[in-house]
Design a protein around this motif. Structure first.
Motif, short mmCIF file in Angstrom:
data_model
loop_
_atom_site.label_atom_id
_atom_site.label_comp_id
_atom_site.label_asym_id
_atom_site.label_seq_id
_atom_site.Cartn_x
_atom_site.Cartn_y
_atom_site.Cartn_z
N VAL A 425 0.82 -1.20 0.00
CA VAL A 425 0.00 0.00 0.00
C VAL A 425 0.86 1.26 0.00
O VAL A 425 2.00 1.26 0.48
N VAL A 426 0.28 2.31 -0.55
CA VAL A 426 0.80 3.67 -0.41
C VAL A 426 -0.20 4.38 0.49
O VAL A 426 -1.37 4.53 0.12
N ALA A 427 0.22 4.77 1.68
CA ALA A 427 -0.73 5.27 2.67
C ALA A 427 -0.07 6.31 3.56
O ALA A 427 1.15 6.44 3.62
N GLU A 432 0.06 -1.18 10.09
CA GLU A 432 -0.25 -2.46 9.48
C GLU A 432 -1.47 -3.10 10.15
O GLU A 432 -2.39 -3.57 9.48
N ARG A 433 -1.48 -3.14 11.46
CA ARG A 433 -2.59 -3.77 12.18
C ARG A 433 -3.90 -3.07 11.89
O ARG A 433 -4.95 -3.72 11.73
N ALA A 434 -3.88 -1.75 11.82
CA ALA A 434 -5.13 -1.02 11.56
C ALA A 434 -5.71 -1.39 10.20
O ALA A 434 -6.94 -1.55 10.07
N LEU A 435 -4.86 -1.56 9.19
CA LEU A 435 -5.36 -1.93 7.86
C LEU A 435 -5.85 -3.36 7.83
O LEU A 435 -6.88 -3.66 7.20
N ILE A 436 -5.16 -4.27 8.48
CA ILE A 436 -5.60 -5.66 8.53
C ILE A 436 -6.98 -5.74 9.20
O ILE A 436 -7.90 -6.40 8.68
N PRO A 449 -5.64 -9.24 4.81
CA PRO A 449 -4.20 -9.46 4.58
C PRO A 449 -3.53 -10.01 5.84
O PRO A 449 -3.89 -9.65 6.96
N ARG A 450 -2.56 -10.89 5.64
CA ARG A 450 -1.73 -11.37 6.76
C ARG A 450 -0.54 -10.45 6.97
O ARG A 450 0.02 -10.39 8.05
N LYS A 451 -0.12 -9.76 5.89
CA LYS A 451 0.98 -8.82 5.97
C LYS A 451 0.63 -7.58 5.15
O LYS A 451 -0.06 -7.67 4.14
N VAL A 452 1.15 -6.45 5.59
CA VAL A 452 1.02 -5.21 4.83
C VAL A 452 2.40 -4.59 4.68
O VAL A 452 3.13 -4.43 5.67
N ARG A 453 2.77 -4.29 3.44
CA ARG A 453 4.05 -3.65 3.17
C ARG A 453 3.79 -2.24 2.64
O ARG A 453 2.97 -2.05 1.73
N PHE A 454 4.50 -1.25 3.19
CA PHE A 454 4.28 0.15 2.80
C PHE A 454 5.32 0.57 1.77
O PHE A 454 6.52 0.32 1.93
#
Length: 474
Positions: A425-427, A432-436, A449-454
């Motif tokens: 994501v571009v945010a 990460e937890r908030a988006l999951i 998602p199990r993982k979020v990469r910025f």
């Protein structure tokens, strides 16, 4: 009986001096026809002609000249590197390269009559928009090849798709019907002239319908705002930038339709455009091999995340596993290509046993016939813990979060689940937890998602499509 592909260019009683404008330079349809006729006279009899597809009047003249002469046209991206250009020229068998003066291809002419790219050497012809000739030969048979359009090459070297004159005419007539597109319209856009969207729809569509064309050169918000169009074409990147420029967006209130394609339009951009312009954007779906097959209609429903209904003459179906809501979209109809150049095995492999074209895209069809494109079968169908999950659905959920500007979702190998959902994501200022947790409240919990990469930005191609193969490892 369908009228010839170029019939509307000649003999128009309402021709105007600015019928075609590209990057601030204009000509009438009569002038375009005269210059294109001069090109046709010079290239007649060639097996294939390549065109350096810069956003210029010369490109429009060159393409129309090739079509008049009945010589298959190969648009070459102006920013293509030596290896890509060499492959396109060699694979297509182009004998000539048409280029405008001052273009990158033209510089090579000073030292000789050919442009050499590795093993490929073709004669270069400079296009002069002031040159005139009269071309009186009838249009070629509608079954003959109009274009050899090269695919993006995400699974190997780009393949040349053979597009007939019949397919182009059928597609443009169907879109004119769907969008109530008439000679009274002014089409405005700034899309590349080497893809279906910018060239086939965005140039030949206007010429066939008889509407005025304004190509802005580059798709800047201020250029769209100043174009005075009734019909605008854009890709999500363009519309996102316009949505981020309220003054430019409000200038489009006088338009009739805003059309988005080539990639899904993020839901927040859809709603921002609706608020600023007063228009709910029209989305459509297609591929190089099929042209445009599905589109929201001018008189129909327009919903974010949906690409409308099949065009007249086109049929669609979704091939899904038992009990699944989504599956691979297959299409049939008059807009399909005639196969890949010199690739009989690839051509055969792109069709189902009963002759329907396999798009490789994952879709769902609503009860009212509206289509949703979930993603590509090769990259966007995620199998996690026994569930089949469309990446596009998760991406749309992420984009509904106010802090997220861009999102791309993939399936990464996982020892227990088979694949785990990873989001890039571009945010702004979100964890990460908030988006999951946000996705888990919007969709079924197994789709989170199990993982979020910025990232600073998603890798994209010239048409604004995210290039997932270029994402960093999960």
């Amino acid at each position: 009986m369908r009228k010839p592909l170029l019939a509307a260019i000649a003999g128009s009683a309402d021709d105007r001096p600015d019928a075609v404008t590209v990057a601030g330079r204009s000509c009438s349809r009569e002038q375009l026809l005269g210059a294109a006729s001069a090109v046709a006279a010079r290239i007649a009899g060639a097996p294939v002609v390549a065109v350096r597809a810069e956003p210029t009047l010369e490109t429009v003249v060159a393409v129309v000249g090739g079509l008049l002469a009945g010589v298959p046209v190969v648009p070459v991206p102006p920013d293509s590197g030596p290896a890509e250009r060499d492959h396109i020229l060699r694979d297509s068998g182009a004998a000539l390269l048409l280029a405008g003066p001052g273009g990158a291809g033209a510089a090579d002419v000073a030292s000789g009559p050919t442009v050499s790219a590795g093993a490929a050497a073709v004669e270069t012809i400079l296009v002069d928009v002031t040159e005139r000739a009269e071309w009186t030969k009838p249009e070629p048979d509608e079954a003959s090849t109009a274009f050899i359009l090269y695919t993006s090459g995400t699974t190997g070297a780009p393949k040349g798709a053979l597009i007939s004159r019949r397919a182009v005419a059928a597609d443009l007539d169907a879109l004119a019907d769907a969008w109530a597109w008439t000679p009274d319209d002014t089409l405005a856009h700034g899309l590349p002239l080497f893809h279906v969207h910018g060239l086939v729809l965005g140039v030949l569509g206007a010429l066939r319908v008889g509407s005025r064309l304004v190509h802005t050169g580059r798709p800047k918000p201020e250029a769209y705002a100043a174009a005075g169009g009734t019909l605008y074409f854009g890709v999500p990147t363009v519309w996102s930038r316009i949505a981020g420029d309220p003054a430019a967006a409000r200038a489009l209130r006088g338009a009739r339709l805003l059309v988005s394609g080539s990639a899904p339009l993020p839901t927040p951009v859809f709603h921002t455009l609706e608020e600023l312009t007063g228009h709910r954007p029209v989305e459509r779906y297609g591929m190089t091999e099929t042209l445009i097959t599905v589109a929201a209609r001018a008189d129909g429903d327009r919903r974010p995340g949906c690409v409308g209904v099949p065009l007249p003459g086109v049929r669609t179906r979704v091939i899904a596993e038992t009990g699944a809501e989504i599956g691979e979209l297959e299409v049939t109809g008059p807009t399909l290509f005639d196969g890949y150049l010199n690739r009989p095995e690839a051509t055969a492999g792109s069709y189902a046993a009963d002759g329907w074209f396999r798009t490789g895209d994952i879709a769902a069809i609503e009860p009212d016939g509206t289509h949703r494109i979930v993603g590509r079968a090769s990259t966007d169908m995620i199998k996690s813990g026994g569930y089949r999950i469309g990446a596009g659905e998760v991406e749309n959920a992420l984009l509904d979060h106010p802090a997220v500007r861009e999102a791309a979702v993939v399936g990464a190998p996982h020892a227990d689940l088979g694949q785990e959902i990873v989001a890039y994501v571009v945010a702004d200022e979100v964890s990460e937890r908030a988006l999951i947790d946000f996705v888990a409240t919007q969709l079924s919990a197994h789709k989170r998602p199990r993982k979020v990469r910025f990232l600073e930005a998603l890798p994209r191609n010239a048409m604004g499509k995210p290039q997932k193969r270029l994402l960093p490892p999960a």
